[in-house]
Design a protein around this motif. Sequence first.
Motif, PDB file in Angstrom:
ATOM      1  N   ARG A  97       0.803  -1.216   0.000  1.00 12.75           N
ATOM      2  CA  ARG A  97       0.000   0.000   0.000  1.00 12.75           C
ATOM      3  C   ARG A  97       0.838   1.269   0.000  1.00 12.75           C
ATOM      4  O   ARG A  97       1.960   1.289   0.485  1.00 12.75           O
ATOM      5  CB  ARG A  97      -0.958  -0.018   1.192  1.00 12.75           C
ATOM      6  CG  ARG A  97      -2.136  -0.958   0.981  1.00 12.75           C
ATOM      7  CD  ARG A  97      -2.972  -1.085   2.226  1.00 12.75           C
ATOM      8  NE  ARG A  97      -2.328  -1.986   3.188  1.00 12.75           N
ATOM      9  CZ  ARG A  97      -2.833  -2.230   4.395  1.00 12.75           C
ATOM     10  NH1 ARG A  97      -3.940  -1.647   4.783  1.00 12.75           N
ATOM     11  NH2 ARG A  97      -2.219  -3.067   5.210  1.00 12.75           N
TER      12      ARG A  97
ATOM     13  N   VAL B 190      -3.599  10.635  -0.138  1.00 12.07           N
ATOM     14  CA  VAL B 190      -4.080   9.613  -1.060  1.00 12.07           C
ATOM     15  C   VAL B 190      -3.629   8.244  -0.559  1.00 12.07           C
ATOM     16  O   VAL B 190      -2.446   8.041  -0.268  1.00 12.07           O
ATOM     17  CB  VAL B 190      -3.539   9.833  -2.486  1.00 12.07           C
ATOM     18  CG1 VAL B 190      -4.073   8.763  -3.432  1.00 12.07           C
ATOM     19  CG2 VAL B 190      -3.916  11.211  -2.996  1.00 12.07           C
TER      20      VAL B 190
ATOM     21  N   LEU C  24      -1.919   6.903 -10.803  1.00  9.21           N
ATOM     22  CA  LEU C  24      -1.893   5.737  -9.933  1.00  9.21           C
ATOM     23  C   LEU C  24      -2.608   4.555 -10.590  1.00  9.21           C
ATOM     24  O   LEU C  24      -2.112   3.421 -10.563  1.00  9.21           O
ATOM     25  CB  LEU C  24      -2.546   6.064  -8.588  1.00  9.21           C
ATOM     26  CG  LEU C  24      -1.760   7.006  -7.666  1.00  9.21           C
ATOM     27  CD1 LEU C  24      -2.631   7.436  -6.493  1.00  9.21           C
ATOM     28  CD2 LEU C  24      -0.485   6.353  -7.158  1.00  9.21           C
ATOM     29  N   GLU C  25      -3.747   4.814 -11.186  1.00 10.80           N
ATOM     30  CA  GLU C  25      -4.494   3.744 -11.850  1.00 10.80           C
ATOM     31  C   GLU C  25      -3.679   3.118 -12.975  1.00 10.80           C
ATOM     32  O   GLU C  25      -3.633   1.892 -13.124  1.00 10.80           O
ATOM     33  CB  GLU C  25      -5.811   4.294 -12.395  1.00 10.80           C
ATOM     34  CG  GLU C  25      -6.816   4.651 -11.308  1.00 10.80           C
ATOM     35  CD  GLU C  25      -8.047   5.347 -11.861  1.00 10.80           C
ATOM     36  OE1 GLU C  25      -9.085   5.332 -11.186  1.00 10.80           O
ATOM     37  OE2 GLU C  25      -7.949   5.925 -12.975  1.00 10.80           O
TER      38      GLU C  25
ATOM     39  N   VAL D 172      -4.744  10.718  -9.495  1.00 14.32           N
ATOM     40  CA  VAL D 172      -5.436   9.434  -9.391  1.00 14.32           C
ATOM     41  C   VAL D 172      -5.264   8.620 -10.670  1.00 14.32           C
ATOM     42  O   VAL D 172      -5.026   7.404 -10.632  1.00 14.32           O
ATOM     43  CB  VAL D 172      -6.926   9.654  -9.073  1.00 14.32           C
ATOM     44  CG1 VAL D 172      -7.712   8.352  -9.236  1.00 14.32           C
ATOM     45  CG2 VAL D 172      -7.096  10.200  -7.658  1.00 14.32           C
TER      46      VAL D 172
ATOM     47  N   PHE E 206      -2.373   0.616  -9.481  1.00 12.59           N
ATOM     48  CA  PHE E 206      -2.949   0.779  -8.146  1.00 12.59           C
ATOM     49  C   PHE E 206      -4.474   0.676  -8.215  1.00 12.59           C
ATOM     50  O   PHE E 206      -5.098   1.026  -9.220  1.00 12.59           O
ATOM     51  CB  PHE E 206      -2.536   2.120  -7.544  1.00 12.59           C
ATOM     52  CG  PHE E 206      -1.100   2.161  -7.095  1.00 12.59           C
ATOM     53  CD1 PHE E 206      -0.741   1.784  -5.809  1.00 12.59           C
ATOM     54  CD2 PHE E 206      -0.101   2.564  -7.976  1.00 12.59           C
ATOM     55  CE1 PHE E 206       0.584   1.811  -5.403  1.00 12.59           C
ATOM     56  CE2 PHE E 206       1.233   2.599  -7.575  1.00 12.59           C
ATOM     57  CZ  PHE E 206       1.574   2.218  -6.286  1.00 12.59           C
TER      58      PHE E 206
ATOM     59  N   ILE F 176      -8.192   3.292  -4.744  1.00 12.16           N
ATOM     60  CA  ILE F 176      -7.614   4.624  -4.508  1.00 12.16           C
ATOM     61  C   ILE F 176      -8.641   5.487  -3.772  1.00 12.16           C
ATOM     62  O   ILE F 176      -9.790   5.592  -4.186  1.00 12.16           O
ATOM     63  CB  ILE F 176      -7.198   5.270  -5.840  1.00 12.16           C
ATOM     64  CG1 ILE F 176      -6.183   4.367  -6.560  1.00 12.16           C
ATOM     65  CG2 ILE F 176      -6.613   6.656  -5.606  1.00 12.16           C
ATOM     66  CD1 ILE F 176      -5.933   4.757  -8.003  1.00 12.16           C
TER      67      ILE F 176
ATOM     68  N   ALA G 100      -3.770   4.034  -1.543  1.00 11.71           N
ATOM     69  CA  ALA G 100      -4.004   3.115  -2.655  1.00 11.71           C
ATOM     70  C   ALA G 100      -3.310   1.794  -2.375  1.00 11.71           C
ATOM     71  O   ALA G 100      -2.334   1.730  -1.624  1.00 11.71           O
ATOM     72  CB  ALA G 100      -3.496   3.712  -3.968  1.00 11.71           C
TER      73      ALA G 100
END
Length: 273
Positions: free
Chosen positions: A165, A259, A206-207, A203, A211, A214, A261
């Motif tokens: 994480r 944040v 990260l995706e 975000v 990840f 989130i 995730a």
Amino acid sequence: MSRDLMHSAEVKQLVQDAYRNIPATTAAVAHKLYSAEELAQVPQRAIDCALGVADHLRFAAIHLGETVLDLGCGGGIDTILAARRTGPAGRVVALDFLPEMLRRTARAVAEAGLDNVEMLEGEMEAIPLRDDQVDRIISNGVINLSPRKARVVAECARVLRPGGRLCVSDLTVGQDELPPEILTQPTAWAGCVAGALAEEEFVRKLERAGFRDIHVPYRQPMSVDDCALYPLFSPETIQLMRDLIPAEKQQAVAVSIVVRAEFAGSGPAPARP
């Protein structure tokens, strides 16, 4: 043009210059962000070097025995708090690309009497760790210092174990919300504002790196007066903010967020303790 394509060498140099000339104390930042109970666990020398933008550790849920990577350890507050939470059976890797910052953290760690912290010199765009090495990654007002944020996020994914994480705090801004006269100020980059992404863009990065789950559990507007607490913003930059940003917007020139995730990895996530 994506901000990830800005001149990396120039940005790195201005960040180095800014962080090497921090004044004797930035304790006001620490007292703004952390509770008295948290600061009681940290030596004064670390409190005096505080430069974070939120207390993301409240949301990190660090477990005993975990390996934690602190991106941009700075003065050492978060490194020390994380090391206490992971316990003697765990380990915290304190990463920074400035030897000066590593020395500050090392001194604070020694004063705290901790022996589960490893100092590691390196860049967050090329983390000097093998794949699948850490359970958690934390950072506080650091990722925005990189003009190659997608690369940083990809490196985080690489060194995390599947199911590992990430819990980071940083500043976000809406597109075109700050005048160009401010965005081009070197100290605005060092203060994380000029390099800040919109929350949605962060975000998405990260995706794309793999990840999931989130979540943004914390948002706090940052005013011009808040920026003035940070010596990385020169008096000239603060004055530009006061002169160029409409009065009704000066209470929220950026938003500090946390944040969280989880890295999906290539296999099923391990069971949580």
